[in-house]
Write a protein that holds these residues in place. Sequence first.
Motif, mmCIF file in Angstrom:
data_model
loop_
_atom_site.group_PDB
_atom_site.id
_atom_site.type_symbol
_atom_site.label_atom_id
_atom_site.label_comp_id
_atom_site.label_asym_id
_atom_site.label_seq_id
_atom_site.Cartn_x
_atom_site.Cartn_y
_atom_site.Cartn_z
ATOM 1 N N ASP B 53 5.933 6.963 -0.798
ATOM 2 C CA ASP B 53 6.184 5.864 0.139
ATOM 3 C C ASP B 53 4.980 5.608 1.028
ATOM 4 O OD1 ASP B 53 6.246 8.032 1.800
ATOM 5 O OD2 ASP B 53 8.276 7.712 2.543
ATOM 6 N N MET B 54 3.865 6.241 0.710
ATOM 7 C CA MET B 54 2.631 5.879 1.412
ATOM 8 C C MET B 54 1.410 6.355 0.639
ATOM 9 S SD MET B 54 0.772 8.151 3.867
ATOM 10 C CE MET B 54 0.081 9.381 2.784
ATOM 11 N N VAL B 55 0.390 5.520 0.665
ATOM 12 C CA VAL B 55 -0.925 5.900 0.154
ATOM 13 C C VAL B 55 -1.904 5.540 1.262
ATOM 14 C CG1 VAL B 55 -2.730 5.390 -1.536
ATOM 15 C CG2 VAL B 55 -0.355 5.567 -2.290
ATOM 16 N N ASP B 56 -2.468 6.555 1.908
ATOM 17 C CA ASP B 56 -3.391 6.273 3.007
ATOM 18 C C ASP B 56 -4.826 6.247 2.486
ATOM 19 O OD1 ASP B 56 -3.949 8.892 2.509
ATOM 20 O OD2 ASP B 56 -3.290 9.646 4.449
ATOM 21 N N SER B 57 -5.805 6.154 3.400
ATOM 22 C CA SER B 57 -7.183 5.990 2.935
ATOM 23 C C SER B 57 -7.677 7.226 2.181
ATOM 24 C CB SER B 57 -8.115 5.643 4.102
ATOM 25 O OG SER B 57 -8.148 6.682 5.050
ATOM 26 N N PHE B 58 -7.148 8.392 2.533
ATOM 27 C CA PHE B 58 -7.565 9.610 1.819
ATOM 28 C C PHE B 58 -7.089 9.586 0.371
ATOM 29 C CE2 PHE B 58 -7.132 13.925 0.330
ATOM 30 C CZ PHE B 58 -8.341 14.487 0.699
ATOM 31 N N ARG B 61 -8.831 6.932 -1.627
ATOM 32 C CA ARG B 61 -10.148 7.326 -2.098
ATOM 33 C C ARG B 61 -10.044 8.299 -3.258
ATOM 34 N NH1 ARG B 61 -14.895 10.333 1.018
ATOM 35 N NH2 ARG B 61 -13.294 11.909 1.087
ATOM 36 N N SER B 85 5.756 -2.027 -0.998
ATOM 37 C CA SER B 85 5.407 -1.783 0.410
ATOM 38 C C SER B 85 4.091 -1.002 0.526
ATOM 39 C CB SER B 85 6.527 -1.021 1.110
ATOM 40 O OG SER B 85 6.791 0.185 0.451
ATOM 41 N N VAL B 86 3.832 -0.169 -0.464
ATOM 42 C CA VAL B 86 2.577 0.585 -0.476
ATOM 43 C C VAL B 86 1.408 -0.351 -0.802
ATOM 44 C CG1 VAL B 86 1.280 2.421 -1.640
ATOM 45 C CG2 VAL B 86 3.671 2.785 -1.037
ATOM 46 N N ILE B 88 1.213 -3.535 -0.132
ATOM 47 C CA ILE B 88 0.961 -4.348 1.064
ATOM 48 C C ILE B 88 0.126 -3.551 2.069
ATOM 49 C CG2 ILE B 88 2.086 -5.375 3.102
ATOM 50 C CD1 ILE B 88 4.466 -6.058 1.218
ATOM 51 N N THR B 89 0.544 -2.306 2.295
ATOM 52 C CA THR B 89 -0.150 -1.458 3.263
ATOM 53 C C THR B 89 -1.600 -1.183 2.852
ATOM 54 O OG1 THR B 89 1.969 -0.448 3.736
ATOM 55 C CG2 THR B 89 0.058 0.705 4.535
ATOM 56 N N GLU B 92 -3.608 -4.144 3.791
ATOM 57 C CA GLU B 92 -3.808 -4.221 5.240
ATOM 58 C C GLU B 92 -4.800 -3.167 5.736
ATOM 59 O OE1 GLU B 92 0.482 -6.235 6.381
ATOM 60 O OE2 GLU B 92 0.249 -4.079 6.582
ATOM 61 N N LEU B 93 -4.781 -2.013 5.094
ATOM 62 C CA LEU B 93 -5.748 -0.971 5.455
ATOM 63 C C LEU B 93 -7.166 -1.394 5.081
ATOM 64 C CD1 LEU B 93 -4.331 2.537 4.431
ATOM 65 C CD2 LEU B 93 -4.969 1.784 6.719
ATOM 66 N N GLY B 94 -7.244 -2.336 4.136
ATOM 67 C CA GLY B 94 -8.554 -2.798 3.689
ATOM 68 C C GLY B 94 -9.116 -1.951 2.559
ATOM 69 N N LEU B 95 -8.224 -1.269 1.820
ATOM 70 C CA LEU B 95 -8.673 -0.453 0.689
ATOM 71 C C LEU B 95 -8.688 -1.310 -0.560
ATOM 72 C CD1 LEU B 95 -6.876 2.943 1.246
ATOM 73 C CD2 LEU B 95 -9.012 2.083 2.175
#
Lengths: 135, 131
Positions: B53-58, B61, B85-86, B88-89, B92-95
């Motif tokens: 439910d999430m993929v962050d910048s780490f 990468r 939803s991931v 979209i995020t 927005e994170l710019g990845l």
Amino acid sequence: MRQIAINEVTIEREEHLLRARQAAREASSAMGFNLVDQTRLITAVSELTRNVYNYAGRGVVTLEKVEKNARSGLMVTVTDRGPGIADIELAMTDGYSTGGGLGNGLGGCQRLVDEFDIRSKAGEGTVVKIVKWQS
Amino acid sequence: MQKIPIIKIGENLIVSLQFDIDDSSAVGLQGDLLLMIQKTGATGVLVELSALDMVDSFMGRMLSDITRMSATMNANTVIVGIQPSVAITLVELGLRLEGVHTALNVEAGIALLEKLRTAKAGSGHETDSDK
Ligand SMILES: Nc1ncnc2c1ncn2[C@@H]1O[C@H](COP(=O)(O)OP(=O)(O)O)[C@@H](O)[C@H]1O
Ligand SMILES: [Mg+2]
């Protein structure tokens, strides 16, 4: 503005990032945020807590429910007493990283939430406060 | 740190992320995948993350890194099952997840890997006959 404490997570070890994300997941889901906003909140918490772990070593995350003008939201405050950020504007710039990261954490985090406030002083630490209001 | 299982089916290595993982587990997975490519000669890597439910910048990468490193070992990578939803995020994170192939689900991902393999084989053949 009324503030109601929900949870607090101390960040000291890598696995605490998982705990912080789980706290954001539980709080945002319990408050009834839609799925996209839940994901935005979990992701924002992940970015901020990783910064704490990477650059300050340790810190604290608090989650609070906030109420203002008949609207409620989730406020997350991430505090550390690490080295602080000398040039906040530069740190907020996408692509700027001193840690070999992508440099999208802070700028990206700001785009994911409704309110974003960062205070930092070199040598004293950093406090980032974010709020997501319920739509 | 958790060890994430990698299975080989035909020419492909398949990884399914079933739970939120910490950074060391992600780095470990990256290394394990490369070793498996080397050991098995796999030419495709499929990473399934519909449970995330999430993929962050780490993590973002890490996905680009896996793609790039696998490519240097002659394997294509396809990421499948990214939740809306991931997605979209991530934007927005710019990845940008540069160079990363994506597909809706495992089936489409395997079909895409097959296509990439055929395309590579085709272009390889042409270069050979040109000589
Ligand atoms: N809590 C913090 N304490 C000290 N410096 C920080 C902190 N958070 C961010 N920074 C600084 O701001 C930069 C940008 O952060 P960020 O946008 O998250 O990108 P990244 O983490 O990929 O470098 C970091 O490289 C670091 O120099
Ligand atoms: Mg960061």
